[in-house]
Design a protein around this motif. Sequence first.
Motif, short mmCIF file in Angstrom:
data_model
loop_
_atom_site.label_atom_id
_atom_site.label_comp_id
_atom_site.label_asym_id
_atom_site.label_seq_id
_atom_site.Cartn_x
_atom_site.Cartn_y
_atom_site.Cartn_z
N HIS A 133 49.45 75.25 -23.44
CA HIS A 133 48.78 76.17 -22.52
C HIS A 133 47.28 75.95 -22.42
O HIS A 133 46.73 75.87 -21.31
CB HIS A 133 49.08 77.62 -22.94
N GLU B 172 45.61 74.16 -18.99
CA GLU B 172 44.69 74.94 -18.16
C GLU B 172 43.32 74.27 -18.09
O GLU B 172 42.67 74.26 -17.04
CB GLU B 172 44.57 76.36 -18.71
N ARG C 7 43.30 71.47 -15.53
CA ARG C 7 43.18 71.97 -14.17
C ARG C 7 41.73 72.35 -13.86
O ARG C 7 41.20 72.04 -12.80
CB ARG C 7 44.08 73.19 -14.00
N VAL D 283 45.18 80.42 -22.49
CA VAL D 283 44.91 80.03 -21.10
C VAL D 283 43.45 80.34 -20.73
O VAL D 283 42.75 79.49 -20.17
CB VAL D 283 45.89 80.74 -20.14
N ARG E 82 40.63 77.52 -19.84
CA ARG E 82 39.89 77.47 -18.57
C ARG E 82 38.38 77.47 -18.83
O ARG E 82 37.64 76.70 -18.23
CB ARG E 82 40.27 78.67 -17.72
#
Lengths: 424, 457
Positions: A13, A17, A20, A302, A306
């Motif tokens: 996870h 993330e 991305r 997550v 990020r």
Amino acid sequence: MEQFDYVVLGASHAGLEALRAIRAHDADGSIAVLDREGRLPVSPTVLPYVVSGKRPEDRIALRERGWFDDLQVAYRQQAHAAALDTAYSRLRLADGREIGYGKLLLATGAAPAIPPIEGLSDVRFHVLRTLDDALALREVASAAGRSAGRAVVLGAGLVGMHAAENLARAGARVTIVEMRDQVLPGYFDATAAARIEGAFRDNGVEVLTGRRVARVAPRAAGCTVLLEGGEACDADVLLVAAGVRPEVSYLAGSGVAVERGVVVDEFMRTAAANVWAAGDVVQTRSFFGDATPAGGILPDAVEQGRTAGMSMAGDPALQPYPGGVSLNTYGFFGRRALSVGRDAPREAGPGWETRVRGGEGSDAYLKIVLCEGRLQGVFGVDVLFDPGIMWELILRRVDVGARADALLEDPQDTARALMSGLWR
Amino acid sequence: MTATPTIAFDAARCDGCGDCMNACASAKSTDGKLAQARIHIIRDAESGRWGVAQCRQCGDPRCASVCPAAALEKGDDGIVAWDAGRCVNCLICTAGCTFGGIAFSAKEGYVVKCDQCAGAPQCVAACTRGALRYVTTAKLYNRWGELEDLFVPGLGGCQGCNTELIMRHTLRRVGSNTVLATPPGCIPGMGSVGYNGMLGCKVPVFHPLLTNTASMLTGIRRQYKRKGRNVTALALAGDGGAGDVGFQSLSGAAERGEQILFVCVDNEGYMNTGAQRSGSTTYGAWTATTPVGEGARGKTQDAKNLPLLMMWHGCEYVATASTAFMEDFYAKLEAALDASERGFAYLHLYSPCTSGWRFPSASNIEVARKAVETNFAVLWEYRREHGLKLSRDIDDPAPVTDYLKLLGKFRHLDAAQIAHIEQHVAEQAQVMRELAAMRPGDGLFDRSPSNFLNAAG
Ligand SMILES: Cc1cc2nc3c(=O)[nH]c(=O)nc-3n(C[C@H](O)[C@H](O)[C@H](O)COP(=O)(O)OP(=O)(O)OC[C@H]3O[C@@H](n4cnc5c(N)ncnc54)[C@H](O)[C@@H]3O)c2cc1C
Ligand code: SF4
Ligand code: SF4
């Protein structure tokens, strides 16, 4: 030596993330993600459903290869980091290969913590963190189920409770042993925990709280678990679910500071230059700035992933990580328990307010905790609300004092109406 | 990533009737019994306002990021889709979503969320109050995104100005077979013509005088035609260059029916040279040449209605548009381009000026929207063959002051000035209403402009 602008270690996870987030800002930089497993990434959270047989192991991959290709990310399996050399910005893998990085993210998660119980190393026991663990447990669970064998689960956290339910549903006779005096300590208060515990008892699971294991001894195909105070339980299956420890073995001597996990700042930067960390591997600071449990859950992994990815890529939209808020959605025997945030401290000052509905025997339990009008925590069993909205209300420190009664009465609609007005 | 249509909710219009929820509950039913609605209308007792909980089809869906089973995924159609075959019912998605967009349904036994009914949302269809709107602008953006951007990167507009958006979107659609004229003003000021011998766009572009844009384009278009080539003659001009100094050439070209697409970007003044007033500047507005002080309170004349003046020319096509209503703008651009093959097409775009009108750079679109919602800027369309049509209902406008209060250039207005503007806005709206009620069959909007003038007069 291969060299990448960004290397992400761990394809779960937090790592996914971060990939991305990096790509969202940096379209061109070279990126590699390394994972020790030789298969597509799988979430630890999905494993109880593999054990129960609800999902076959070939339908649970978090991402397919095409996802990495589309992002132009080099995805390497069986790349097990063995050592980190921050002076020369490179990773050494277990097979001897070296990989250089411009910026590195440590997202290697956690591994089961094995408590120092006498005799434990002499018996066969299970843990649940990887797909291999789940497949092994599924195997013995169904065998134990067929023969109505006995299973003992050490630890009544989320992992232990999930596994205990799996084993019971498979047909095994299950005993849960928990050191503290309630199940799911840290997630739910005693009243909520009692409701959940009741469901386990109703389904034939023996729950022993406030009990410690003194010793484990081999016995025929299984073992015997001896509790402090003298009692003994035989086990054909022994599952150890006594918490987790960060996966940091490869960090020795690297200069990355590790305490209860990797130490990071609000942008997930570690003590070493060009090295970030996110997810279960990190020592997560509580949003509340107190000793409330924080980290170790998927939504935090997550968020941290990020934040780390945006920080690594230099995304100007980066916001500091606000700190962890405990957040749990727990399903048991077809019922649901939800918890967000923190309970009131034992010696709560005058600003604190706790409202409860539904004690023993009622069909639902809900507790709402406020401090100076701001929402601190919501805990419910057999009551539905949107945990994501509650999380946001806590993070934004929204004053909900005037709506406290309504929240207790109808947490879902009240919070939705409030949140809807706050958007835009 | 593609943009996604949105179901927009207007709290001010919602009265909580619940028709949308009922429509959803029956649309999503699989067994004849009502399902759990995927849209929830809820009232906040404290504020007394209605709110909505419904999936926003996020570009960056956090429900999907936290799903441990990869059961949620944003598809190419923009919808965040849920896969029953993968979901393990862990409810972590409900912790990821801050909109109440995905929730457990006790009836169905799993999480449910809105899927916009494959492009025909039933909740919107059921809403008779106008509180729910299916906004498909995103589809247009996706289509526009595939067209080539014909301006160079890095046009130097003021922060938050919508002119760059107007320019790029217009030229994308009009395409490369174009000769572009940008007379003095903000548009060449941003570098659309170019710098240092480099072109500012990928089509032939020239910089006429303020006064002769339409006549130069006339010549160019005719010369190409003579050589057997059909090019689009496009002007991107400011309101001063169009309606004041350049009006003679504009009026002449319109009257002659030249095949030109003339886009006027109206920022109500000569903003590029330091915010001087123009004929389009609103009564009462501060500008550098209509100052506010002891002896003066801003402009003392009303703005002239330039698009209406153009309509009286009996052009092939005349329309007003706003960047707060992009579908409408795109449709009009399409129609104007088509009309410019036959005759003169004039498109008037409202362009709030972030620096000259004095409002925060983030609120340009909001200002543009309020101008329309208050009837300050009425959106309409005139086709020679059909007459004038209002593009949206103007009978229930927001108070004009909702618009005025957004802008620094109106901060000094006294009650009498506000009343004057309110009355002017109401009068203009009434004129538009009456024009819209006329039909070509009434003997109006006839082929001949003079006929039109006589009948209306
Ligand atoms: C049974 C179970 C149930 C759970 N249920 C919930 C729940 O209901 N809700 C919730 O919020 N959380 C739950 N969790 C916790 C949640 O799964 C974790 O918080 C989350 O997976 C953390 O993500 P992560 O990316 O930090 O680490 P992980 O998911 O642990 O991933 C770490 C990755 O790093 C790789 N890796 C490790 N070491 C190396 C190395 N040396 N070299 C290369 N690669 C390496 C691993 O292969 C793995 O892919 C559960 C956990 C378990 C075990
Ligand atoms: S369910 Fe929530 S998070 Fe997911 S796409 Fe919809 S609004 Fe976004
Ligand atoms: S309930 Fe289903 S869709 Fe939601 S997070 Fe869990 S597996 Fe994913």
